[in-house]
Write an enzyme that holds these catalytic residues in place. Structure first.
Site, PDB file in Angstrom:
ATOM      1  N   LYS A  11       0.872  -1.163   0.076  1.00  0.00           N
ATOM      2  CA  LYS A  11      -0.020  -0.003  -0.099  1.00  0.00           C
ATOM      3  C   LYS A  11       0.799   1.054   0.035  1.00  0.00           C
ATOM      4  CE  LYS A  11      -4.501   0.711   0.318  1.00  0.00           C
ATOM      5  NZ  LYS A  11      -5.488  -0.189  -0.160  1.00  0.00           N
TER       6      LYS A  11
HETATM    7  N1  GLU Z   1      -7.319   0.022  -3.570  1.00  0.00           N
HETATM    8  C1  GLU Z   1      -8.005  -1.105  -3.834  1.00  0.00           C
HETATM    9  C2  GLU Z   1      -8.078  -1.914  -2.641  1.00  0.00           C
HETATM   10  O1  GLU Z   1      -7.922  -1.747  -1.363  1.00  0.00           O
HETATM   11  C3  GLU Z   1      -7.360  -1.846  -4.958  1.00  0.00           C
HETATM   12  C4  GLU Z   1      -5.806  -2.218  -5.185  1.00  0.00           C
HETATM   13  C5  GLU Z   1      -5.559  -2.836  -6.240  1.00  0.00           C
HETATM   14  O2  GLU Z   1      -5.924  -2.763  -7.294  1.00  0.00           O
HETATM   15  O3  GLU Z   1      -4.183  -2.992  -6.478  1.00  0.00           O
HETATM   16  O4  GLU Z   1      -8.253  -3.281  -2.912  1.00  0.00           O
END
Ligand code: GLU
Length: 413
Positions: free
Chosen positions: A103
């Protein structure tokens, strides 16, 4: 004290105990593999310079490249990013996409910056974290406060540094730049796939059920629309500015037009105002918290009246609240299952970019639905067999897969 990281580690500890894994495995999985904090000097439009902090955390990459969104929010701190990265590891393992979890976060409120300033922040952040990212290393995507434009700037900055276009470095890109059809609505569709499965599992007919949705952004807006399309009465929705409700159901299409015109659900003529906190306690069958972490906590968990909570956001229910809901018999479909549609179609986007071969929207939708349904069935079956909550079952299934990858790979040296 409850915090996303404390709660994420508590969920991991429960899974480790249930699976009979050792203390070393807990420590390994509780600790991010790589973390980078960067300083982003931003030249504002008025010529002044402001220093902004950004992070990228790779929680785990034992099953494949790290994967996870990038968040722009003033609340961002390293511990929050660590928790969100850990949840991405479980999400990818649970849905069996060949990724670990990561993240990113930049401590900025994007509402207070011009598009040109956000472009400069994004490009400098991308440049600072570029040693860590790449199609085979770590693949960012949108999250709160970022969108397909952010991803286009990231892809461009990374590509300029490499001297050629690298479409697979981020997902959630614009369709015209290697994005996937169906990515924009993927998280919402996935939320609604599992919500409908869960309603039926509870013997509730979707066309006779009511819902409240907190958040009207990338997840909540589509979820409201698709719930309405499935015949669910959407009684209330909210965003960061406030909420609206209508006992007979909101006209979601009209509400979307209002939001496009004004930027908020507030002031919608087809409903009455409702506070965000009251929305969570509304007498509905289904509650979809699709905004931020920690909104269902020990202070309000005993007042949630919905029978079913489907977590569109990451970490909307604190660990303490989770125990209260479980004890009260409220079914909670956990975030790592409920909102996995986004990363599933991110995976499809990355596969398409790597192969330079694009799928139709129908193919994307069909494969998304199949993966969501399979994961739902696995989690439900495991929860029944082992007499667990859906969260404990989902986390344990995921942790088991990641722990197994570690055992099979062995430790180096
Ligand atoms: N931000 C989204 C999540 O929390 C998508 C993450 C992604 O597609 O890599 O799942």
């Amino acid at each position: 004290m409850s915090s996303p990281l404390v709660d994420a580690r508590r969920q991991l500890a429960d899974a480790v105990k249930l699976l009979g894994l050792d203390r070393g495995t807990f420590d390994l999985l509780a600790t991010p593999r790589r973390e980078l904090t960067v300083c982003i000097p931003l030249r504002r439009d008025d010529g002044s310079v402001e220093i902004i902090t950004g992070h990228r955390v790779q929680h785990n990459y034992s099953r494949g490249p790290a994967k996870g969104g990038l968040r722009y929010s003033p609340q961002v701190d390293l511990d929050e990013v660590r928790a969100l990265a850990m949840w991405m590891t479980w999400k990818c393992a649970l849905l069996d996409v060949p990724y670990g979890g990561a993240k990113g976060g930049v401590a900025i409120d994007p509402r207070h910056y011009s598009a040109a300033e956000l472009e400069r922040v994004t490009r400098r952040y991308t440049s600072e974290i570029s040693p860590l990212i790449g199609p085979a290393h770590d693949i960012p995507a949108p999250d709160i406060g970022t969108d397909e434009q952010t991803m286009a700037w990231m892809m461009d900055t990374y590509s300029v540094g490499r001297g050629h276009t690298v479409l697979g470095v981020v997902t959630g890109k614009p369709i015209s730049l290697g994005g996937s059809l169906g990515r924009a609505t993927a998280t919402s569709r996935g939320v609604v796939h599992v919500a409908l499965e869960a309603l039926r599992h509870l013997d509730l007919d979707p066309t006779r059920s009511s819902a409240a949705v907190q958040g009207f952004g990338k997840v909540g807006r589509g979820a409201s629309r698709f719930l309405g399309d499935a015949g669910v009465t959407v009684r209330a929705v909210s965003d960061q500015y406030g909420g609206v409700q209508h006992a007979d159901g909101l006209d979601v299409a009209a509400l979307e037009a209002h939001v496009d015109a004004t930027g908020s659900v507030v002031g919608f003529a087809g409903g009455e105002p409702i506070e965000n906190d009251d929305l969570l306690e509304l007498d509905v069958d289904l509650l979809v918290p699709a905004a931020v972490e920690g909104v269902i906590h020990s202070g309000n968990a005993d007042r949630v009246r919905a029978q079913l909570v489907v977590e569109g956001a990451n970490g909307p229910t604190t660990a303490d609240a989770d125990a209260v809901l479980a004890q009260r018999g409220v079914t909670v479909v956990p975030d790592i299952l409920a909102n996995a549609g986004g990363v599933i179609v991110s995976y499809f986007e990355w596969v398409q970019a790597n192969q330079a071969y694009w799928w139709t929207e129908g193919e994307v939708e069909e494969r998304l639905a199949a993966r969501m349904t399979t994961a739902w069935e696995h989690v439900l079956e495991y929860a029944r067999r082992a007499d667990l909550t859906l969260r404990a079952a989902a986390t344990s299934l995921a942790v088991k897969r990641v722990a197994q990858a570690h055992v099979q790979r062995g430790l180096y040296p």
